[in-house]
Design a protein around this motif. Structure first.
Motif, PDB file in Angstrom:
ATOM      1  N   ALA A  99      42.885  68.107  32.050  1.00 37.34           N
ATOM      2  CA  ALA A  99      43.298  66.797  31.563  1.00 37.34           C
ATOM      3  C   ALA A  99      42.155  66.085  30.850  1.00 37.34           C
ATOM      4  N   SER A 100      40.944  66.276  31.316  1.00 34.73           N
ATOM      5  CA  SER A 100      39.797  65.630  30.676  1.00 34.73           C
ATOM      6  C   SER A 100      39.577  66.160  29.264  1.00 34.73           C
ATOM      7  N   LEU A 101      39.937  67.421  29.027  1.00 34.20           N
ATOM      8  CA  LEU A 101      39.793  67.995  27.688  1.00 34.20           C
ATOM      9  C   LEU A 101      40.922  67.584  26.755  1.00 34.20           C
ATOM     10  N   LEU A 102      42.093  67.299  27.305  1.00 36.63           N
ATOM     11  CA  LEU A 102      43.269  67.050  26.477  1.00 36.63           C
ATOM     12  C   LEU A 102      43.578  65.574  26.296  1.00 36.63           C
ATOM     13  N   LEU A 103      43.064  64.718  27.152  1.00 39.95           N
ATOM     14  CA  LEU A 103      43.434  63.308  27.122  1.00 39.95           C
ATOM     15  C   LEU A 103      42.262  62.451  26.659  1.00 39.95           C
ATOM     16  N   PRO A 104      42.565  61.334  25.990  1.00 40.29           N
ATOM     17  CA  PRO A 104      41.487  60.435  25.571  1.00 40.29           C
ATOM     18  C   PRO A 104      41.094  59.424  26.633  1.00 40.29           C
ATOM     19  N   PHE A 105      41.608  59.576  27.857  1.00 43.23           N
ATOM     20  CA  PHE A 105      41.295  58.650  28.947  1.00 43.23           C
ATOM     21  C   PHE A 105      41.187  59.432  30.236  1.00 43.23           C
ATOM     22  N   LEU A 106      40.655  58.786  31.265  1.00 41.31           N
ATOM     23  CA  LEU A 106      40.534  59.434  32.570  1.00 41.31           C
ATOM     24  C   LEU A 106      41.914  59.661  33.173  1.00 41.31           C
ATOM     25  N   PRO A 107      42.208  60.876  33.631  1.00 43.24           N
ATOM     26  CA  PRO A 107      43.543  61.138  34.188  1.00 43.24           C
ATOM     27  C   PRO A 107      43.814  60.384  35.485  1.00 43.24           C
ATOM     28  N   LEU A 108      42.777  60.154  36.299  1.00 42.66           N
ATOM     29  CA  LEU A 108      42.905  59.358  37.519  1.00 42.66           C
ATOM     30  C   LEU A 108      41.638  58.542  37.698  1.00 42.66           C
ATOM     31  N   LEU A 109      41.805  57.334  38.217  1.00 40.79           N
ATOM     32  CA  LEU A 109      40.660  56.491  38.512  1.00 40.79           C
ATOM     33  C   LEU A 109      40.063  56.869  39.871  1.00 40.79           C
ATOM     34  N   PRO A 110      38.802  56.533  40.106  1.00 36.85           N
ATOM     35  CA  PRO A 110      38.183  56.895  41.396  1.00 36.85           C
ATOM     36  C   PRO A 110      38.956  56.376  42.599  1.00 36.85           C
ATOM     37  N   GLY A 111      39.429  55.137  42.551  1.00 39.62           N
ATOM     38  CA  GLY A 111      40.189  54.598  43.677  1.00 39.62           C
ATOM     39  C   GLY A 111      41.487  55.341  43.911  1.00 39.62           C
ATOM     40  N   GLN A 112      42.126  55.794  42.855  1.00 38.34           N
ATOM     41  CA  GLN A 112      43.359  56.561  43.003  1.00 38.34           C
ATOM     42  C   GLN A 112      43.089  57.927  43.618  1.00 38.34           C
ATOM     43  N   ILE A 113      41.977  58.550  43.259  1.00 43.84           N
ATOM     44  CA  ILE A 113      41.622  59.843  43.856  1.00 43.84           C
ATOM     45  C   ILE A 113      41.355  59.696  45.351  1.00 43.84           C
ATOM     46  N   LEU A 114      40.641  58.653  45.730  1.00 46.29           N
ATOM     47  CA  LEU A 114      40.362  58.428  47.150  1.00 46.29           C
ATOM     48  C   LEU A 114      41.646  58.169  47.929  1.00 46.29           C
ATOM     49  N   LEU A 115      42.556  57.372  47.350  1.00 47.12           N
ATOM     50  CA  LEU A 115      43.822  57.098  48.024  1.00 47.12           C
ATOM     51  C   LEU A 115      44.648  58.366  48.151  1.00 47.12           C
ATOM     52  N   ASN A 116      44.648  59.195  47.120  1.00 45.79           N
ATOM     53  CA  ASN A 116      45.375  60.463  47.168  1.00 45.79           C
ATOM     54  C   ASN A 116      44.847  61.342  48.294  1.00 45.79           C
TER      55      ASN A 116
END
Length: 250
Positions: A99-116
């Motif tokens: 996703a980092s290679l294909l998207l112009p933005f972060l696929p998930l924010l740090p807080g969302q990763i921690l919650l996941n």
């Protein structure tokens, strides 16, 4: 070189055996400690059963059998957690890199990763007391590093395939911006990890291998919470937005 005293080597060695011999002598047993090879049955009613550093709380070998069965169940449930966690982590890393290679933005924010990660670990607690299929405890098993590696790669890449499919649906069908994309992938990735945990725990068809109560209840609760996260108060503080489907239901 000093010589061994007469009779050395005839009696069992070890703290437990010396304690047993002393207790038998103090109790007035005329036979005292027995040489190796002789049956110690007359001493058993008076002694606490001790063998190689552990004691039996009850005077029958079912205690040992139950301990072995519990150890095998613990090992089987530990392997479930290892397989689930390693495959999910590999899949998330591959998906994040793609996703980092294909998207112009972060696929998930740090807080969302921690919650996941936090939400996915809650049902994992239920794996400790999960029910185990009989074929997983019928014989002693060892940790198989090759099996763990193959499973991690296979299920990790399969999880990444679902993630990439989700990326395409969100971008091409919903024309999702950064907030909607992160919300959709958060829901999909968390649901995928929960399903994998239920699949890993069994070797039988799902209708013949019922999960433990705590695992089943916690998984159902987290699935419901996953869909509800974007609608909770202050969800926007973590970067979530309401999916467009809710607007169609109004």
């Amino acid at each position: 070189m000093s010589r061994a005293p007469p009779g050395a080597g005839r009696y069992p060695r070890g703290t437990g055996h010396r304690l047993a011999a002393a207790q038998a002598t103090r109790a007035g047993d005329e036979q005292g400690p027995r040489p190796r090879g002789e049956h110690p049955a007359p001493l058993l009613p008076r002694l606490e059963w001790r063998s190689w550093g552990f004691g039996l709380l009850q005077r029958h070998l079912d205690v040992v059998r139950h301990g072995i069965e519990e150890g095998r169940r613990t090992f089987a449930n530990t392997m479930k957690y290892v397989l689930t966690t390693t495959s999910a982590n590999l899949g998330n890393m591959v998906s994040m890199a793609a996703a980092s290679l294909l998207l112009p933005f972060l696929p998930l924010l740090p807080g969302q990763i921690l919650l996941n990660n936090f939400l996915s670990d809650i049902p994992a607690v239920g794996l400790a007391g999960d029910s185990v299929d009989p074929e997983l405890v019928d014989r002693p098993r060892r940790r198989d590093k090759r099996l763990i590696g193959r499973f991690r790669v296979a299920f990790g890449l399969l999880s990444s395939c679902f993630d990439i499919l989700t990326f395409g649906v969100l971008r091409k069908w919903f024309h999702a911006g950064p907030e909607l994309f992160r919300t959709g992938w958060f829901i999909e990735s968390l649901l995928t990890e929960l399903v994998v945990a239920l699949v890993v725990r069994m070797r039988r068809p799902f209708y013949r291998s019922r999960p433990g109560r705590l695992l089943l209840v916690s998984t159902g609760a987290i699935i419901a919470l996953t869909f509800a996260v974007p609608f909770l108060p202050h969800a926007s503080a973590l970067g979530f937005v309401r999916p467009p489907l809710c607007c169609w239901w109004r």
